[in-house]
Enzyme design. Structure first.
Site, PDB file in Angstrom:
ATOM      1  N   HIS A   1      92.309  53.722  27.325  1.00  0.00           N
ATOM      2  CA  HIS A   1      91.203  52.970  26.741  1.00  0.00           C
ATOM      3  C   HIS A   1      90.309  53.911  25.924  1.00  0.00           C
ATOM      4  O   HIS A   1      89.931  53.591  24.791  1.00  0.00           O
ATOM      5  CB  HIS A   1      90.413  52.278  27.856  1.00  0.00           C
ATOM      6  CG  HIS A   1      89.327  51.396  27.376  1.00  0.00           C
ATOM      7  ND1 HIS A   1      88.001  51.752  27.460  1.00  0.00           N
ATOM      8  CD2 HIS A   1      89.363  50.176  26.788  1.00  0.00           C
ATOM      9  CE1 HIS A   1      87.263  50.779  26.954  1.00  0.00           C
ATOM     10  NE2 HIS A   1      88.069  49.809  26.545  1.00  0.00           N
ATOM     11  N   ASP A   2      89.977  55.075  26.484  1.00  0.00           N
ATOM     12  CA  ASP A   2      89.188  56.067  25.744  1.00  0.00           C
ATOM     13  C   ASP A   2      89.901  56.484  24.458  1.00  0.00           C
ATOM     14  O   ASP A   2      89.277  56.633  23.409  1.00  0.00           O
ATOM     15  CB  ASP A   2      88.934  57.317  26.601  1.00  0.00           C
ATOM     16  CG  ASP A   2      87.898  57.092  27.688  1.00  0.00           C
ATOM     17  OD1 ASP A   2      87.194  56.068  27.662  1.00  0.00           O
ATOM     18  OD2 ASP A   2      87.793  57.963  28.583  1.00  0.00           O
TER      19      ASP A   2
END
Length: 149
Positions: free
Chosen positions: A89-90
């Protein structure tokens, strides 16, 4: 179980490192387009192990591989390990921002993929634990929808 995942991802990273070549002559625009395509492939099509192998090898080095894990939420909660999902996600947020593609629509797409990754992690547990895990995954998802940037 987590150690086995990391060992497997490390093995993939070594294979990728040994089998990856970069074209000697590419235009800047072409390379930027290639990086956007690769970002999308790693976010939406690659298995988590393939993504982690690339992340550990930092291939290609032009992509942003930095992560702060699950930020203010636990990376691991009870038996559930959400760290790899948070790392991907990052990766999505950081690279979409650097590539000038961090629109509301793309942010939602990255967040929805995060939920799919979390659910995938939950699916390896027994029925009751999986249901509880998905409930926690929903909290993580709604938190990034409300507070993620």
């Amino acid at each position: 179980m987590q150690t086995m995942r990391y060992v497997a991802a490390l093995c993939f990273a070594l294979l990728i490192t040994c089998n990856t070549s970069y074209p000697l002559h590419t235009s800047v625009t072409s390379r930027q387009d290639d990086l956007k395509d690769l970002t999308d492939e790693l976010l939406y099509d690659a298995s988590m192990m393939d993504f982690q192998a690339r992340r550990w090898a930092k291939l290609p080095p032009e992509l942003n591989w930095e992560s702060n894990g699950c930020t203010d939420s636990p990376d691991e909660l009870l038996e559930w390990d959400f760290l790899m999902s948070c790392e991907r996600h990052d990766f999505g947020y950081r690279n979409y921002k650097e590539q000038g593609r961090f629109t509301d629509e793309n942010r939602k797409r990255v967040d929805d993929n995060f939920l799919e990754d979390l659910y995938s992690e939950c699916s390896v547990y027994g029925t009751v634990s999986e249901l509880l895990c998905k409930g926690v995954a929903d909290v993580y998802y709604h938190s990034v929808r409300a507070f993620g940037d």
